[in-house]
Design an enzyme around this catalytic site. Structure first.
Site, mmCIF file in Angstrom:
data_model
loop_
_atom_site.group_PDB
_atom_site.id
_atom_site.type_symbol
_atom_site.label_atom_id
_atom_site.label_comp_id
_atom_site.label_asym_id
_atom_site.label_seq_id
_atom_site.Cartn_x
_atom_site.Cartn_y
_atom_site.Cartn_z
ATOM 1 N N SER A 132 -19.084 1.723 -0.177
ATOM 2 C CA SER A 132 -17.946 2.386 0.441
ATOM 3 C C SER A 132 -18.473 3.590 1.201
ATOM 4 O O SER A 132 -19.566 4.097 0.902
ATOM 5 C CB SER A 132 -16.961 2.853 -0.639
ATOM 6 O OG SER A 132 -15.999 3.745 -0.109
ATOM 7 N N TYR A 145 -14.849 6.850 -9.480
ATOM 8 C CA TYR A 145 -15.014 5.828 -8.442
ATOM 9 C C TYR A 145 -16.189 6.178 -7.531
ATOM 10 O O TYR A 145 -17.065 5.341 -7.272
ATOM 11 C CB TYR A 145 -13.731 5.692 -7.618
ATOM 12 C CG TYR A 145 -13.913 4.830 -6.396
ATOM 13 C CD1 TYR A 145 -14.026 3.451 -6.500
ATOM 14 C CD2 TYR A 145 -13.992 5.413 -5.130
ATOM 15 C CE1 TYR A 145 -14.207 2.661 -5.373
ATOM 16 C CE2 TYR A 145 -14.177 4.632 -4.001
ATOM 17 C CZ TYR A 145 -14.287 3.254 -4.128
ATOM 18 O OH TYR A 145 -14.487 2.489 -3.017
#
Length: 274
Positions: A132, A145
């Protein structure tokens, strides 16, 4: 010779779109996820369906054994499965933090361990780790995360060097904002864990950012990331990293050039401006 690919997190979003792309490119594709019932349309298109729980080692081993027994080879592993569990560090139980690492990092690492003997024997293979833009900078209330994505970036860098002598490529895909279920899961976990704590006023504004992002023009469809993955695995000399849609090039450029405190101010402003 038909090449074989395994795609995790294939029941929706980027994983589902990647399965479709690789099928169109002529691969024998194994689509893996916990929610096997949601992959019936993929089966109808020719994908082989595997039930896979990345927190269960026996499930991971069984998935690889199935591919070994049925095809005897594995050319592409797409470690796409992952989720965003949000909440202030103070509020998120460590059991949940550990589970997020199990799914987002250790599951990918274990699959890579089991795939590598195939690829070494073939003297070729590609391991694709979907991280990401959040693997290059942090944001409030997403610490666990982001920590998993930072970890997967680092693991990929080391694995890439280790496997180079065997003709194996390790490719990192860094999506930006993508229109998937991810945002809803992050939003709901954030509000549930920290919406009524000391962080509540800031959390509610951050949650509003998630709500406003979904209908905006920024998120890209998951097919945009699937195209990047398809092009990368087709390349004889793929890049080590691909910024993939959803504003990713701009996010990564800012993460690279801005000093830490400037990034902090920008991200906090984005989080709280609603």
């Amino acid at each position: 010779m038909t090449k074989t690919a395994l795609v995790t997190g294939a029941s929706s979003g980027i994983g589902e779109a990647t399965v479709k792309r690789l099928l169109a490119d002529g691969y024998t594709v194994y689509a893996a996820a916990r929610r096997t019932e949601r992959m019936a349309p993929l089966a109808a298109q020719g994908a082989h369906i595997i039930g896979l729980d990345l927190t269960d080692d026996a499930s991971i081993v069984a998935a690889i054994d199935k591919i070994r027994n049925e095809t005897g080879r594995l050319d592409v592993l797409v470690n796409n499965a992952g989720y965003g569990s949000y909440g202030a560090v103070e509020d998120v139980p460590l059991d949940e933090a550990r589970r997020q690492f199990e799914v987002n990092v250790f599951g990918a690492a274990r699959l890579s361990q089991l795939a590598l003997p195939f690829m070494r024997a073939q003297k070729s293979g590609k391991i694709v780790n979907v991280t990401s833009v959040g693997g290059k900078f942090g944001s409030p209330f997403g610490a666990w995360y982001h920590a998993t994505k930072y970890a997967l970036e680092g693991l990929s860098d080391c694995l890439r060097i280790e496997t180079k002598p065997f003709g194996i490529d390790v490719i990192v895909i860094e999506p930006g904002a993508i229109r998937t279920e991810w945002g809803g899961i992050a939003h709901d976990s954030l509000v549930a864990r920290s919406g009524d704590t000391a962080y509540g006023p800031y959390v509610r504004r951050h949650a509003k950012m998630f709500e406003n992002l979904e209908p905006s023009r920024l998120p890209s469809p998951p097919e945009a990331v699937a195209k990047v993955i398809g092009d990368a695995v087709a390349s004889k000399r793929p890049h080590t990293r691909y910024a993939a849609a959803g504003g990713a090039p701009a996010f990564l450029f800012l993460a690279h050039i801005l000093p830490d405190r400037a990034k902090d101010r920008l991200i906090w402003w984005m989080s709280q401006r609603n």
